[in-house]
Design a protein around this motif. Structure first.
Motif, PDB file in Angstrom:
ATOM      1  N   ILE A   1       0.856  -1.185   0.000  1.00 32.01           N
ATOM      2  CA  ILE A   1       0.000   0.000   0.000  1.00 32.01           C
ATOM      3  C   ILE A   1       0.889   1.231   0.000  1.00 32.01           C
ATOM      4  N   ALA A   2       0.744   2.053  -1.024  1.00 32.38           N
ATOM      5  CA  ALA A   2       1.579   3.245  -1.181  1.00 32.38           C
ATOM      6  C   ALA A   2       0.838   4.469  -0.663  1.00 32.38           C
ATOM      7  N   LEU A   3       1.519   5.275   0.147  1.00 34.95           N
ATOM      8  CA  LEU A   3       0.989   6.543   0.625  1.00 34.95           C
ATOM      9  C   LEU A   3       1.697   7.669  -0.119  1.00 34.95           C
ATOM     10  N   SER A   4       0.935   8.544  -0.753  1.00 38.59           N
ATOM     11  CA  SER A   4       1.543   9.655  -1.480  1.00 38.59           C
ATOM     12  C   SER A   4       1.829  10.807  -0.529  1.00 38.59           C
ATOM     13  N   LYS A   5       2.627  11.763  -0.997  1.00 38.35           N
ATOM     14  CA  LYS A   5       2.960  12.932  -0.190  1.00 38.35           C
ATOM     15  C   LYS A   5       1.758  13.856  -0.010  1.00 38.35           C
ATOM     16  N   ASP A   6       0.681  13.619  -0.772  1.00 42.19           N
ATOM     17  CA  ASP A   6      -0.505  14.476  -0.702  1.00 42.19           C
ATOM     18  C   ASP A   6      -1.518  14.005   0.333  1.00 42.19           C
TER      19      ASP A   6
END
Length: 467
Positions: free
Chosen positions: A299-304
């Motif tokens: 699961i990838a978390l973006s900087k936004d």
């Protein structure tokens, strides 16, 4: 009810009327029209009146069980260093994240993840789900002996990402031998805010079926979400953050719409407001499950993600505010004097933020991480006491996903802070991107249930944390 229009006539002129007069009066068209109108009003009232939904009790997963392993930060890093899949850059990043996370040394993970070769199989994931869900439900039924599994009419189970067939709700029905006409639902893929979505679904079902009990089980699966990869270009930070923060969690909640249950209910549901900004591409992608270059899923978390959480929160409180704020604060919010000044005269002037401390005595903010808690505290102008339960939950249990808001409410109960008439605001964020709010009103001075998950450690909290 149909005879009510006749009562004033009977009371005012009893001596001047005989049975024939009553017969003629009953056939009078005006009286019949009045009776029909009264029946119409009564029908509209019955059809539009919402049933009260009561929270009888809730139980959280007991983390001190044989299939759980306490994980100090040092032990976590030492274990990760032994994994052949992590490179030096990943280890360095994870060490940095853990030191800044606000997580303490008492959190737990499944024992299958603490070995040199972590077991990420479907069987291990299913075993983790069974252990947590059955523990929470066993404790819930033990504390409410007058409600048995066969009495349950609605069952809602949610897990953010783990959804094996047969479903988790089917697993619960099989374990507790529930009736074959139970309205059973299984929610997945809705992230850390899915607990309140499950409550909303159960609430809607309880508006339809009278004199019913509902159980909501909210959990997440760590084994299924464990990411052993190293993708460098963009997701050493993005995919390893969830690995560092998430810990075991599960909560089982017992709801009822029976008026006879009001006397023993802890809370009643006042409002539930859901906000979904998934139409925005950045919001949709800010929490995203994908594969890296080696085909490993994570699961990838973006900087936004923090920015999107703020946007979702603003829209959510715009809807919630008129429902809960006192008149004076509501007028300031509605006229938005500061907002007009900001747009017309000074673009740098901050918009008006309502004082929600006038509407709520308790705040349960999703403990998704120290940054999330800090941002919400700042945006809502909350004190350290207001976010104490969120910080202590993060420290003791890590990111407990959709269960975190219930762990925080259990903390407040164990501290004896929830008194009759107090209003509790639960705020949760999830992939999609979503912000959901649940408002509960305490119907008694709430005491912790037996086997409260804070039992045995509550005396040392709150502790000082580096913010």
């Amino acid at each position: 009810f149909c005879l009510i229009p006749l009562m004033p006539i009977i009371i005012l002129k009893p001596s001047h009327m005989n049975s024939n007069d009553f017969h003629q009066l009953w056939l009078h068209p005006h009286l019949n029209l009045l009776i029909l109108f009264a029946i119409l009003l009564f029908t509209i009232f019955k059809m539009t009146r919402r049933r009260q939904v009561y929270l009888l009790d809730f139980s959280c997963y007991n983390h001190h069980l044989p299939h759980s392993s306490s994980l100090t930060l040092d032990k976590y890093m030492n274990t990760c260093k032994l994994y052949s899949t992590y490179n030096d850059a990943s280890i360095e990043f994870m060490d940095k994240i853990l030191k800044r996370s606000g997580i303490g040394d008492d959190t737990t993970v499944p024992t299958t993840l603490t070995s040199l070769r972590p077991d990420l199989s479907l069987a291990a994931s299913r075993k983790e789900a069974e252990d947590m869900i059955f523990d929470a439900l066993d404790n819930l039924f033990a504390n409410n002996v007058d409600v048995e599994p066969v009495d349950i009419d609605v069952l809602v189970v949610n897990s953010g990402t783990f959804s094996p067939p047969p479903s988790l709700s089917a697993m619960v029905m099989n374990k507790y031998k529930m009736r074959n006409n139970v309205r059973s639902f299984n929610l997945s893929g809705m992230g850390c805010s899915s607990g309140l979505i499950a409550i909303d679904l159960a609430n809607n079902m309880l508006q339809v079926y009278k004199n019913s009990y509902a159980i909501v089980v909210t959990t997440e699966n760590i084994t299924n979400n464990f990411y052993p990869g190293n993708k460098k270009q963009m997701l050493v930070p993005q995919m390893l953050v969830p690995v560092c923060l998430f810990r075991q969690n599960c909560t089982a909640i017992l709801l009822s719409n029976r008026s006879s249950d009001r006397w023993r209910a802890k809370y009643k549901l006042a409002h539930l407001v859901r906000t979904h900004i998934g139409a925005d591409d950045l919001a949709f992608r800010c929490v995203y499950q994908e594969e890296d270059d080696d085909g490993i899923t994570g699961i990838a978390l973006s900087k936004d993600v923090v920015v999107m959480a703020g946007n979702a929160l603003r829209r959510n409180i715009t809807t919630l505010g008129p429902l809960v704020l006192p008149l004076r604060e509501l007028l300031q919010f509605a006229f938005a004097v500061m907002f007009v000044a900001k747009k017309l005269f000074n673009p740098n002037m901050k918009g008006y933020v309502p004082n929600f401390k006038l509407a709520f005595e308790h705040f349960c903010i999703h403990a998704g991480g120290k940054t999330v808690i800090n941002e919400i505290q700042k945006k809502l102008r909350l004190s350290a006491d207001d976010v104490e339960a969120s910080r202590m939950t993060l420290h003791r249990f890590g990111n407990a996903s959709s269960s975190s808001i219930w762990y925080e409410l259990a903390y407040k109960e164990c501290k004896g802070k929830v008194l009759k008439g107090d209003r509790v605001w639960q705020i949760a964020f999830g992939s999609g991107f979503k912000c959901n709010s649940g408002v509960w009103v305490a119907l008694m001075d709430v005491k912790p249930c037996p086997n409260n998950l804070w039992e045995g450690c509550i005396s040392k909290y709150p502790i000082h944390l580096d913010l």
